[in-house]
Write an enzyme that holds these catalytic residues in place. Sequence first.
Site, PDB file in Angstrom:
ATOM      1  N   ARG A  75       0.850  -1.186   0.000  1.00  0.00           N
ATOM      2  CA  ARG A  75       0.000   0.000   0.000  1.00  0.00           C
ATOM      3  C   ARG A  75       0.886   1.236   0.000  1.00  0.00           C
ATOM      4  NH1 ARG A  75      -2.624   2.904   4.875  1.00  0.00           N
ATOM      5  NH2 ARG A  75      -3.795   4.496   3.747  1.00  0.00           N
ATOM      6  N   HIS A 119      -2.783  10.954   1.050  1.00  0.00           N
ATOM      7  CA  HIS A 119      -2.227  10.722   2.387  1.00  0.00           C
ATOM      8  C   HIS A 119      -1.597  12.044   2.850  1.00  0.00           C
ATOM      9  CE1 HIS A 119      -0.753   7.285   5.177  1.00  0.00           C
ATOM     10  NE2 HIS A 119      -0.424   8.421   5.782  1.00  0.00           N
ATOM     11  N   GLU A 165      -7.230   8.363   6.602  1.00  0.00           N
ATOM     12  CA  GLU A 165      -7.492   8.958   7.907  1.00  0.00           C
ATOM     13  C   GLU A 165      -8.014  10.392   7.879  1.00  0.00           C
ATOM     14  OE1 GLU A 165      -3.965   8.473  10.290  1.00  0.00           O
ATOM     15  OE2 GLU A 165      -4.170   6.308  10.360  1.00  0.00           O
ATOM     16  N   ASN A 294      -7.236   1.778   9.985  1.00  0.00           N
ATOM     17  CA  ASN A 294      -5.919   1.904  10.594  1.00  0.00           C
ATOM     18  C   ASN A 294      -6.106   1.894  12.096  1.00  0.00           C
ATOM     19  OD1 ASN A 294      -4.995   2.246   8.011  1.00  0.00           O
ATOM     20  ND2 ASN A 294      -4.388   4.395   8.259  1.00  0.00           N
ATOM     21  N   TYR A 296      -4.124   1.498  15.978  1.00  0.00           N
ATOM     22  CA  TYR A 296      -2.855   1.504  16.700  1.00  0.00           C
ATOM     23  C   TYR A 296      -2.966   1.194  18.187  1.00  0.00           C
ATOM     24  CZ  TYR A 296      -0.409   3.134  12.574  1.00  0.00           C
ATOM     25  OH  TYR A 296       0.145   3.191  11.319  1.00  0.00           O
ATOM     26  N   GLU A 368      -3.409  -0.357   8.201  1.00  0.00           N
ATOM     27  CA  GLU A 368      -2.207  -0.008   8.990  1.00  0.00           C
ATOM     28  C   GLU A 368      -2.336  -0.553  10.401  1.00  0.00           C
ATOM     29  OE1 GLU A 368      -1.130   4.167   9.270  1.00  0.00           O
ATOM     30  OE2 GLU A 368      -1.523   4.466   7.139  1.00  0.00           O
ATOM     31  N   TRP A 414       2.258  -1.158   9.300  1.00  0.00           N
ATOM     32  CA  TRP A 414       2.888   0.152   9.179  1.00  0.00           C
ATOM     33  C   TRP A 414       4.227   0.044   9.887  1.00  0.00           C
ATOM     34  CZ3 TRP A 414       2.054   4.246   6.210  1.00  0.00           C
ATOM     35  CH2 TRP A 414       2.920   5.335   6.404  1.00  0.00           C
ATOM     36  N   GLU A 421       8.386  10.577  10.209  1.00  0.00           N
ATOM     37  CA  GLU A 421       7.192  10.370  11.032  1.00  0.00           C
ATOM     38  C   GLU A 421       6.540  11.718  11.390  1.00  0.00           C
ATOM     39  OE1 GLU A 421       5.117   8.026  11.682  1.00  0.00           O
ATOM     40  OE2 GLU A 421       4.040   9.154  13.201  1.00  0.00           O
ATOM     41  N   PHE A 430       9.176   3.223  12.931  1.00  0.00           N
ATOM     42  CA  PHE A 430       8.065   2.252  12.820  1.00  0.00           C
ATOM     43  C   PHE A 430       8.398   1.109  11.854  1.00  0.00           C
ATOM     44  CE2 PHE A 430       3.990   3.715  14.695  1.00  0.00           C
ATOM     45  CZ  PHE A 430       4.255   5.038  15.028  1.00  0.00           C
TER      46      PHE A 430
END
Length: 461
Positions: A75, A119, A165, A294, A296, A368, A414, A421, A430
């Site tokens: 991706r 993005h 996002e 996504n 986390y 992600e 990710w 970042e 990451f």
Amino acid sequence: MKTFPADFTWGTATASYQIEGAWNEGGKGPSIWDAFTQTPGKIAEGHTGDVTCDHYHQMEQDVALMAAMGLKAYRFSIAWSRILPTGRGEVNKEGIAFYSRLLDELAKHNIVPWVTLYHWDLPLALQLELDGWLNPDMAEHFANYARVCFENFGDRVNHWITFNEPWVIAIMGHSNGVMAPGRTSNAEPYLVAHQLLRSHGRAVDIYRRDFQPAQGGQIGITNNCDWREPKTDSPENKAAAQRALEFFLGWFADPIYLGDYPAVMRERLGDRLPEFSDEDRRLLAGSSDFFGLNHYSTLYAEEMSADQMGKQNPYGNGGISEDQDVELSYDDTWKTSSMGWSMVPWGCQKLLHWIDERYDHPPIVITENGCALEDELVDGGVRDPVRAEFIQTYLSACHDAITAGIDLKGYFVWTLLDNFEWACGFTKRFGLHYTDFATGKRYPKDSAAAYAKIIADNGVE
Ligand code: GBH
């Protein structure tokens, strides 16, 4: 061994501004991220994405890293200002040529491309001339850009993601100002979100009418959501956690799957929350072929106490959390990454169930998931057992969800390699590969081998 469905998609993800560099090469126009990083004080240690991983010049080697892991899918995002340097008008052929070469290289290795159209790197001209995502005309400009991408790449791309996002664009770009364009407001996030949704609807409509019949691909949107667990079993705290999730993910997914913003947002925001026109509604209804997610981390949620009003600032914006009336907190027993984000695999599992129930069992793709750690390069390698364990435990939770009937189709780590970042610059890592930013060299971390084994086994222990 917990074995995944035979056609499960195993991938990694990246984003144009974070890896490409070559910010002013190949005919590319400047983006809001070029302007933001070049503004003193915005980014840790004054870092910029001017060069970052230099993927623009090292693309073939990076695809080789993917092939070495046995990746099934990759991706990446397209930089709008490489394709249309000022966001509209003339197409930049060199930009088309770069992504064409990338797609051909991926095809050589049987790696399936998943392409994100946006993005976060908006062409700067659209920000300066139109006020960016605040302007209702953006839907037209985004749709035109999307059409150029479908025309030029649609013969080789069967998985499109319109936006990465929108929550981050709205909240971190326009509420706490941590991300470009760095605005701080309690009104703009809701206006920006509205234009992002409208823009998504337009692009999907164009794809479905003019390209999907012949090209046969899928198109969707990727939203981010961290799990919110009720701090206690009290009805107030359960309601607070539910409200937090509706303000987070429902904000963007409800208009697509349920026809409007969550009722709780309408009640609390009044006329700060825009209305959809009939046409917007029609274009948005069912406009995602898969549920891109996504994910986390996890936090506790509870009803905000009166004395906290005006003081809570969990992610730098008191206003937004007060709109929700929710207070967020950690559990001391949770492990955290170097971002300070909690590692809670069961939160991922609960979120998958929440999505499955609320949106009537959609196909879900985790676009992600990953963590930042204090990685060190020692003898050409990186021992990162915590990252391998993070991936393994989150996948184990995902597998439990699949066993319980959730339609999870794929998982993307990710990220492929340490990169820029955002506000943290190069201070957070990451990647499955270590990037030495002084030399541009990449080194596989132990987690790259661990992930390669998961892919080869099509399962986790
Ligand atoms: C993603 O955003 C981006 O798509 C990617 O570009 C980026 O590099 C990557 O993540 C890593 O940052 O306050 O503890 O609940 C991540 C979105 C939103 C995820 C805020 C974590 C806060 C965690 N993030 N969220 S917490």
